[in-house]
Design a protein around this motif. Structure first.
Motif, PDB file in Angstrom:
ATOM      1  N   LEU A  69      -1.379   9.507   4.434  1.00  0.00           N
ATOM      2  CA  LEU A  69      -0.414   9.309   3.351  1.00  0.00           C
ATOM      3  C   LEU A  69       0.771  10.267   3.466  1.00  0.00           C
ATOM      4  O   LEU A  69       1.811  10.058   2.856  1.00  0.00           O
ATOM      5  CB  LEU A  69      -1.093   9.489   1.992  1.00  0.00           C
ATOM      6  CG  LEU A  69      -2.207   8.478   1.682  1.00  0.00           C
ATOM      7  CD1 LEU A  69      -2.875   8.802   0.360  1.00  0.00           C
ATOM      8  CD2 LEU A  69      -1.678   7.053   1.668  1.00  0.00           C
ATOM      9  N   ARG A  70       0.597  11.331   4.255  1.00  0.00           N
ATOM     10  CA  ARG A  70       1.702  12.276   4.483  1.00  0.00           C
ATOM     11  C   ARG A  70       2.557  11.863   5.679  1.00  0.00           C
ATOM     12  O   ARG A  70       3.780  11.967   5.657  1.00  0.00           O
ATOM     13  CB  ARG A  70       1.139  13.671   4.756  1.00  0.00           C
ATOM     14  CG  ARG A  70       0.596  14.381   3.557  1.00  0.00           C
ATOM     15  CD  ARG A  70       0.451  15.876   3.822  1.00  0.00           C
ATOM     16  NE  ARG A  70       0.016  16.540   2.610  1.00  0.00           N
ATOM     17  CZ  ARG A  70      -1.245  16.861   2.360  1.00  0.00           C
ATOM     18  NH1 ARG A  70      -2.184  16.591   3.236  1.00  0.00           N
ATOM     19  NH2 ARG A  70      -1.565  17.460   1.230  1.00  0.00           N
ATOM     20  N   ASP A  71       1.901  11.420   6.746  1.00  0.00           N
ATOM     21  CA  ASP A  71       2.578  11.275   8.040  1.00  0.00           C
ATOM     22  C   ASP A  71       3.196   9.898   8.272  1.00  0.00           C
ATOM     23  O   ASP A  71       4.140   9.769   9.046  1.00  0.00           O
ATOM     24  CB  ASP A  71       1.598  11.561   9.183  1.00  0.00           C
ATOM     25  CG  ASP A  71       1.070  13.001   9.156  1.00  0.00           C
ATOM     26  OD1 ASP A  71       1.677  13.817   8.428  1.00  0.00           O
ATOM     27  OD2 ASP A  71       0.074  13.291   9.836  1.00  0.00           O
ATOM     28  N   LEU A  72       2.633   8.868   7.629  1.00  0.00           N
ATOM     29  CA  LEU A  72       3.074   7.501   7.933  1.00  0.00           C
ATOM     30  C   LEU A  72       4.124   7.026   6.939  1.00  0.00           C
ATOM     31  O   LEU A  72       4.128   7.437   5.774  1.00  0.00           O
ATOM     32  CB  LEU A  72       1.865   6.549   7.894  1.00  0.00           C
ATOM     33  CG  LEU A  72       0.708   6.921   8.846  1.00  0.00           C
ATOM     34  CD1 LEU A  72      -0.449   5.963   8.656  1.00  0.00           C
ATOM     35  CD2 LEU A  72       1.174   6.911  10.299  1.00  0.00           C
ATOM     36  N   GLN A  73       5.004   6.161   7.412  1.00  0.00           N
ATOM     37  CA  GLN A  73       6.004   5.572   6.517  1.00  0.00           C
ATOM     38  C   GLN A  73       5.303   4.679   5.480  1.00  0.00           C
ATOM     39  O   GLN A  73       4.331   3.990   5.810  1.00  0.00           O
ATOM     40  CB  GLN A  73       7.011   4.751   7.327  1.00  0.00           C
ATOM     41  CG  GLN A  73       7.888   5.588   8.247  1.00  0.00           C
ATOM     42  CD  GLN A  73       8.784   6.570   7.490  1.00  0.00           C
ATOM     43  OE1 GLN A  73       9.319   6.258   6.437  1.00  0.00           O
ATOM     44  NE2 GLN A  73       8.904   7.780   8.027  1.00  0.00           N
ATOM     45  N   PRO A  74       5.796   4.664   4.245  1.00  0.00           N
ATOM     46  CA  PRO A  74       5.073   3.943   3.179  1.00  0.00           C
ATOM     47  C   PRO A  74       4.858   2.453   3.444  1.00  0.00           C
ATOM     48  O   PRO A  74       3.889   1.864   2.956  1.00  0.00           O
ATOM     49  CB  PRO A  74       5.962   4.143   1.946  1.00  0.00           C
ATOM     50  CG  PRO A  74       6.774   5.348   2.245  1.00  0.00           C
ATOM     51  CD  PRO A  74       6.964   5.386   3.719  1.00  0.00           C
ATOM     52  N   LYS A 100       1.414  13.888  -0.298  1.00  0.00           N
ATOM     53  CA  LYS A 100       0.793  12.572  -0.130  1.00  0.00           C
ATOM     54  C   LYS A 100       1.573  11.590  -0.988  1.00  0.00           C
ATOM     55  O   LYS A 100       1.955  11.903  -2.109  1.00  0.00           O
ATOM     56  CB  LYS A 100      -0.673  12.602  -0.576  1.00  0.00           C
ATOM     57  CG  LYS A 100      -1.568  13.482   0.258  1.00  0.00           C
ATOM     58  CD  LYS A 100      -3.024  13.221  -0.015  1.00  0.00           C
ATOM     59  CE  LYS A 100      -3.514  13.748  -1.337  1.00  0.00           C
ATOM     60  NZ  LYS A 100      -3.685  15.208  -1.362  1.00  0.00           N
ATOM     61  N   GLN A 101       1.805  10.399  -0.449  1.00  0.00           N
ATOM     62  CA  GLN A 101       2.540   9.371  -1.180  1.00  0.00           C
ATOM     63  C   GLN A 101       1.695   8.106  -1.258  1.00  0.00           C
ATOM     64  O   GLN A 101       1.111   7.690  -0.268  1.00  0.00           O
ATOM     65  CB  GLN A 101       3.864   9.052  -0.475  1.00  0.00           C
ATOM     66  CG  GLN A 101       4.847  10.218  -0.498  1.00  0.00           C
ATOM     67  CD  GLN A 101       6.119   9.923   0.276  1.00  0.00           C
ATOM     68  OE1 GLN A 101       6.105   9.213   1.271  1.00  0.00           O
ATOM     69  NE2 GLN A 101       7.224  10.496  -0.180  1.00  0.00           N
ATOM     70  N   ARG A 102       1.643   7.543  -2.443  1.00  0.00           N
ATOM     71  CA  ARG A 102       0.987   6.245  -2.638  1.00  0.00           C
ATOM     72  C   ARG A 102       2.010   5.289  -3.215  1.00  0.00           C
ATOM     73  O   ARG A 102       2.706   5.617  -4.176  1.00  0.00           O
ATOM     74  CB  ARG A 102      -0.189   6.377  -3.607  1.00  0.00           C
ATOM     75  CG  ARG A 102      -0.783   4.997  -3.932  1.00  0.00           C
ATOM     76  CD  ARG A 102      -1.812   5.020  -5.033  1.00  0.00           C
ATOM     77  NE  ARG A 102      -2.184   3.665  -5.405  1.00  0.00           N
ATOM     78  CZ  ARG A 102      -3.116   3.363  -6.316  1.00  0.00           C
ATOM     79  NH1 ARG A 102      -3.753   4.311  -6.947  1.00  0.00           N
ATOM     80  NH2 ARG A 102      -3.392   2.106  -6.596  1.00  0.00           N
ATOM     81  N   ILE A 103       2.098   4.127  -2.610  1.00  0.00           N
ATOM     82  CA  ILE A 103       3.007   3.116  -3.155  1.00  0.00           C
ATOM     83  C   ILE A 103       2.245   2.245  -4.155  1.00  0.00           C
ATOM     84  O   ILE A 103       1.011   2.215  -4.161  1.00  0.00           O
ATOM     85  CB  ILE A 103       3.652   2.256  -2.048  1.00  0.00           C
ATOM     86  CG1 ILE A 103       2.593   1.427  -1.323  1.00  0.00           C
ATOM     87  CG2 ILE A 103       4.425   3.134  -1.070  1.00  0.00           C
ATOM     88  CD1 ILE A 103       3.194   0.372  -0.380  1.00  0.00           C
ATOM     89  N   GLY A 104       2.992   1.554  -5.017  1.00  0.00           N
ATOM     90  CA  GLY A 104       2.322   0.711  -5.993  1.00  0.00           C
ATOM     91  C   GLY A 104       3.279  -0.205  -6.714  1.00  0.00           C
ATOM     92  O   GLY A 104       4.505  -0.054  -6.622  1.00  0.00           O
ATOM     93  N   TRP A 105       2.701  -1.136  -7.426  1.00  0.00           N
ATOM     94  CA  TRP A 105       3.460  -2.106  -8.210  1.00  0.00           C
ATOM     95  C   TRP A 105       2.950  -2.120  -9.661  1.00  0.00           C
ATOM     96  O   TRP A 105       3.640  -1.664 -10.548  1.00  0.00           O
ATOM     97  CB  TRP A 105       3.355  -3.493  -7.576  1.00  0.00           C
ATOM     98  CG  TRP A 105       4.050  -3.612  -6.254  1.00  0.00           C
ATOM     99  CD1 TRP A 105       5.337  -4.044  -6.031  1.00  0.00           C
ATOM    100  CD2 TRP A 105       3.514  -3.286  -4.960  1.00  0.00           C
ATOM    101  NE1 TRP A 105       5.621  -3.995  -4.687  1.00  0.00           N
ATOM    102  CE2 TRP A 105       4.536  -3.554  -3.998  1.00  0.00           C
ATOM    103  CE3 TRP A 105       2.293  -2.800  -4.503  1.00  0.00           C
ATOM    104  CZ2 TRP A 105       4.348  -3.343  -2.634  1.00  0.00           C
ATOM    105  CZ3 TRP A 105       2.098  -2.583  -3.147  1.00  0.00           C
ATOM    106  CH2 TRP A 105       3.131  -2.849  -2.225  1.00  0.00           C
ATOM    107  N   GLU A 106       1.754  -2.640  -9.863  1.00  0.00           N
ATOM    108  CA  GLU A 106       1.239  -2.817 -11.231  1.00  0.00           C
ATOM    109  C   GLU A 106      -0.025  -2.003 -11.521  1.00  0.00           C
ATOM    110  O   GLU A 106      -0.473  -1.985 -12.669  1.00  0.00           O
ATOM    111  CB  GLU A 106       0.914  -4.306 -11.483  1.00  0.00           C
ATOM    112  CG  GLU A 106       2.084  -5.260 -11.265  1.00  0.00           C
ATOM    113  CD  GLU A 106       3.185  -5.081 -12.289  1.00  0.00           C
ATOM    114  OE1 GLU A 106       2.865  -4.749 -13.446  1.00  0.00           O
ATOM    115  OE2 GLU A 106       4.363  -5.263 -11.925  1.00  0.00           O
ATOM    116  N   ASP A 107      -0.596  -1.346 -10.530  1.00  0.00           N
ATOM    117  CA  ASP A 107      -1.892  -0.680 -10.744  1.00  0.00           C
ATOM    118  C   ASP A 107      -1.868   0.291 -11.918  1.00  0.00           C
ATOM    119  O   ASP A 107      -2.803   0.338 -12.725  1.00  0.00           O
ATOM    120  CB  ASP A 107      -2.337   0.069  -9.480  1.00  0.00           C
ATOM    121  CG  ASP A 107      -3.075  -0.826  -8.487  1.00  0.00           C
ATOM    122  OD1 ASP A 107      -3.352  -1.991  -8.836  1.00  0.00           O
ATOM    123  OD2 ASP A 107      -3.376  -0.353  -7.377  1.00  0.00           O
TER     124      ASP A 107
END
Length: 359
Positions: A69-74, A100-107
């Motif tokens: 989650l740190r190293d890869l593009q979202p 760390k990055q987490r992408i999301g929409w409605e969760d």
């Protein structure tokens, strides 16, 4: 203690197994899955979409690595079914360096809409006002709290907090800076409470304590406090409930983060002796208390172990992530028909000093 009958636990397990099958098939299908898991499956030597029949089969996955989650593009996490839809990018709270990055929409909306049903109208009146004193910026929490307030017909005031800065100055032993920053945050909240009508408050335990020293929360109109963040040992919980909230303001401690969502606590009973137990929002997220040295093994009820999180939504699949937390494994307790985690604290807290700051 409100026990949960075996039929309820069996039904919850069957629901979890069905959900795990569905989510794994979604993330490993070329039509709907994300490129990270599709690429992973090509190298794994087995086909999760066909071979995962229930939650237990997720033990075949390695522990999810936070470096991913740190190293890869979202965009490697975007399911094909969501392609072309702009996403929120949420960051975890307390680190410096690449977060760390987490992408999301409605969760986050799903998590907090469900949580709304667990808080009482007495403590969080509908069609009123909230105040959030905590980390905003790139964190999921800010949108989540506003959504929770909105679901209940409320609007929300915000006081920002940068936990990264707090940790930085505490780590550098600049305690005067940390205290000054905390006073700056608390003063802003006290000003809002003085000039605006607010009945619901979200903050961290340390900030709640500091605000309570400056303002009588009941007289200021606060009827419910929703608290998240740092460690809450039983003696500290007793202090918050009896001294800070004077035993008359509703107290709703939660255990949550960007990767899991929100684990709600069960109401405290006298026999709990102020020990808080949290229950994950199963089947979307599952918490297990595992042996830190043999992570495939669950600890027994009443024993300490490391917290392992599995997140299972169409937006995000994260198997067997080892949190930097430890907790006591607890039995199911109504209305939850699955294990709980109690007295959450940083992993290794008894062996080393951990910087938590105001968080």
């Amino acid at each position: 203690m409100m026990t949960v009958d075996s039929a309820a636990t069996k039904a919850a397990q069957e629901r979890l197994d069905a959900h795990a099958r569905e989510i794994v098939q979604w993330h490993f299908s070329p039509d709907t899955g994300c490129s990270f898991w599709l690429d992973w499956a090509k190298k794994a030597g087995w086909n999760p979409a066909k071979e995962v029949k229930g939650f237990a089969d997720l033990l075949r996955f390695p522990h999810f690595q936070d470096e991913w989650l740190r190293d890869l593009q979202p965009d490697v996490w975007v399911p094909k079914a969501f392609k072309g839809r702009p996403f929120n990018i949420f960051e975890t709270g307390g680190t410096t360096g690449m977060p760390k990055q987490r992408i999301g929409w409605e969760d986050y909306k799903v998590d907090y809409s469900e949580f709304s049903e667990k808080i009482s109208d007495e403590h969080f009146p509908r069609n009123h006002y909230w105040l959030m004193m905590g980390p905003t910026g790139p964190r999921r929490l800010r949108l989540a709290i506003e959504h929770l307030a909105n679901v209940r017909g409320c609007s929300c005031y915000f006081i920002d907090l940068d936990p990264r800065w707090v940790k930085k100055v505490i780590s550098a032993k600049q305690l005067d800076h940390a205290r000054g920053y905390m006073e700056h945050v608390v003063d802003q909240a006290a000003t809002i409470l003085k000039h605006r009508k607010v009945s619901g408050l979200f903050t961290t335990p340390k900030l709640l304590e500091a605000l309570g020293e400056k303002v009588n929360l009941w007289d200021a109109g606060i009827r419910g406090v929703f608290c998240g963040g740092t460690t809450m040992a039983p003696q500290y919980v007793r202090f918050i409930i009896d001294e800070v909230l004077e035993g008359r303001i509703g107290f709703y401690p939660t255990y949550g983060n960007t990767l899991m969502g929100l684990a709600a606590s069960v109401p405290l009973k006298p026999e709990d002796k102020y020990s808080i137990t949290y229950y994950a929002p199963q089947p979307r997220a599952v918490l297990r208390i595992v042996d830190a040295n043999k992570t495939e093994q669950l600890k027994n009820y009443g024993e300490w172990g490391r917290v392992e999180l599995t997140t299972l939504t169409r937006e995000f699949f994260m198997p067997r992530f080892l949190e930097r937390d430890e907790a006591i494994r607890r039995e199911p307790r109504a209305p939850y028909a699955w294990d709980g985690v109690a007295e959450v604290r940083p992993f290794g807290a008894m062996e080393k000093n951990i910087v938590e700051g105001v968080y």
